[in-house]
Design a protein around this motif. Structure first.
Motif, PDB file in Angstrom:
ATOM      1  N   THR A  20       0.827  -1.201   0.000  1.00 50.48           N
ATOM      2  CA  THR A  20       0.000   0.000   0.000  1.00 50.48           C
ATOM      3  C   THR A  20       0.865   1.257   0.000  1.00 50.48           C
ATOM      4  O   THR A  20       0.572   2.212  -0.718  1.00 50.48           O
ATOM      5  CB  THR A  20      -0.939   0.002   1.217  1.00 50.48           C
ATOM      6  N   THR A  21       1.927   1.260   0.779  1.00 48.94           N
ATOM      7  CA  THR A  21       2.811   2.428   0.778  1.00 48.94           C
ATOM      8  C   THR A  21       3.483   2.590  -0.581  1.00 48.94           C
ATOM      9  O   THR A  21       3.693   3.726  -1.028  1.00 48.94           O
ATOM     10  CB  THR A  21       3.871   2.336   1.884  1.00 48.94           C
ATOM     11  N   TRP A  24       0.941   4.269  -2.848  1.00 47.36           N
ATOM     12  CA  TRP A  24       0.781   5.691  -2.544  1.00 47.36           C
ATOM     13  C   TRP A  24       1.955   6.506  -3.069  1.00 47.36           C
ATOM     14  O   TRP A  24       1.808   7.678  -3.376  1.00 47.36           O
ATOM     15  CB  TRP A  24       0.631   5.899  -1.038  1.00 47.36           C
ATOM     16  N   ARG A  25       3.124   5.905  -3.189  1.00 46.80           N
ATOM     17  CA  ARG A  25       4.300   6.640  -3.643  1.00 46.80           C
ATOM     18  C   ARG A  25       4.426   6.707  -5.159  1.00 46.80           C
ATOM     19  O   ARG A  25       4.988   7.663  -5.687  1.00 46.80           O
ATOM     20  CB  ARG A  25       5.564   5.982  -3.091  1.00 46.80           C
ATOM     21  N   ARG A  52      -7.231   0.882  -5.861  1.00 47.26           N
ATOM     22  CA  ARG A  52      -7.532   2.123  -5.131  1.00 47.26           C
ATOM     23  C   ARG A  52      -7.872   1.839  -3.680  1.00 47.26           C
ATOM     24  O   ARG A  52      -7.570   2.621  -2.791  1.00 47.26           O
ATOM     25  CB  ARG A  52      -8.707   2.858  -5.781  1.00 47.26           C
ATOM     26  N   ALA A  55      -5.460   0.200   0.601  1.00 49.09           N
ATOM     27  CA  ALA A  55      -5.218   0.615   1.988  1.00 49.09           C
ATOM     28  C   ALA A  55      -6.304   0.049   2.904  1.00 49.09           C
ATOM     29  O   ALA A  55      -6.023  -0.379   4.029  1.00 49.09           O
ATOM     30  CB  ALA A  55      -5.177   2.134   2.083  1.00 49.09           C
ATOM     31  N   ALA A 117      -4.974   6.752  -2.983  1.00 49.65           N
ATOM     32  CA  ALA A 117      -3.666   7.329  -3.290  1.00 49.65           C
ATOM     33  C   ALA A 117      -3.841   8.627  -4.077  1.00 49.65           C
ATOM     34  O   ALA A 117      -4.739   8.726  -4.917  1.00 49.65           O
ATOM     35  CB  ALA A 117      -2.829   6.333  -4.082  1.00 49.65           C
ATOM     36  N   PRO A 118      -3.007   9.627  -3.826  1.00 49.50           N
ATOM     37  CA  PRO A 118      -3.188  10.936  -4.479  1.00 49.50           C
ATOM     38  C   PRO A 118      -3.231  10.880  -5.999  1.00 49.50           C
ATOM     39  O   PRO A 118      -4.000  11.612  -6.622  1.00 49.50           O
ATOM     40  CB  PRO A 118      -1.981  11.739  -3.992  1.00 49.50           C
ATOM     41  N   ARG A 121      -6.873   9.726  -7.268  1.00 54.46           N
ATOM     42  CA  ARG A 121      -8.083  10.408  -6.799  1.00 54.46           C
ATOM     43  C   ARG A 121      -8.937  10.969  -7.927  1.00 54.46           C
ATOM     44  O   ARG A 121     -10.121  11.152  -7.766  1.00 54.46           O
ATOM     45  CB  ARG A 121      -7.699  11.525  -5.831  1.00 54.46           C
TER      46      ARG A 121
END
Length: 128
Positions: A20-21, A24-25, A52, A55, A117-118, A121
């Motif tokens: 998950t990290t 997100w990166r 998506r 997380a 994650a940004p 979105r």
């Protein structure tokens, strides 16, 4: 046997959290995971929805790990410590069920966007 199940559950939780990290990166990692999910009998929007919501899947796995780890102690014997473990397990199950509802909204509508994650979105959900 229960020790191995607990070990596998916690290691799976750690692996999902790590993945998950990574999602997100990096958008590239998210695309790679969507590609890895191609074996699932789902369409591309559903596979992206699963990524998506990764997380939330990690949170559910942590809750499952707690339930597996404390299950030997919450046998209904009327003792205080057994009751504590039973309450802890019940709370973990309730959290997992609440997260499942949020997970469904992320997959279907991509809402709430704060748990996505940004770089994902702006995507559309399956139904929207």
């Amino acid at each position: 046997m229960r020790l191995w199940m607990t070990y596998i559950a916690f290691m799976s939780s750690i692996g999902l959290t790590n993945r998950t990290t990574d999602i997100w990166r990096s958008a590239r990692v998210a695309d790679d995971i969507v590609f890895a999910f191609r074996a699932l009998p789902l369409g591309d929007p559903a596979r992206r929805g699963l990524v998506r919501a990764m997380a939330l899947v990690a949170i559910q796995m942590w809750c499952l790990s707690i339930v597996i780890a404390v299950s030997p102690w919450f046998a209904a014997d009327g003792k205080t410590s057994g009751a504590f473990w039973g309450y802890l397990s019940s709370i973990a199950i309730l959290v997992a069920m609440a997260v499942a509802v949020i997970q469904a909204t992320v997959i279907l509508f991509n809402r709430p966007r704060t748990v996505v994650a940004p770089h994902m979105r702006s995507e559309r959900g399956i139904l929207r």
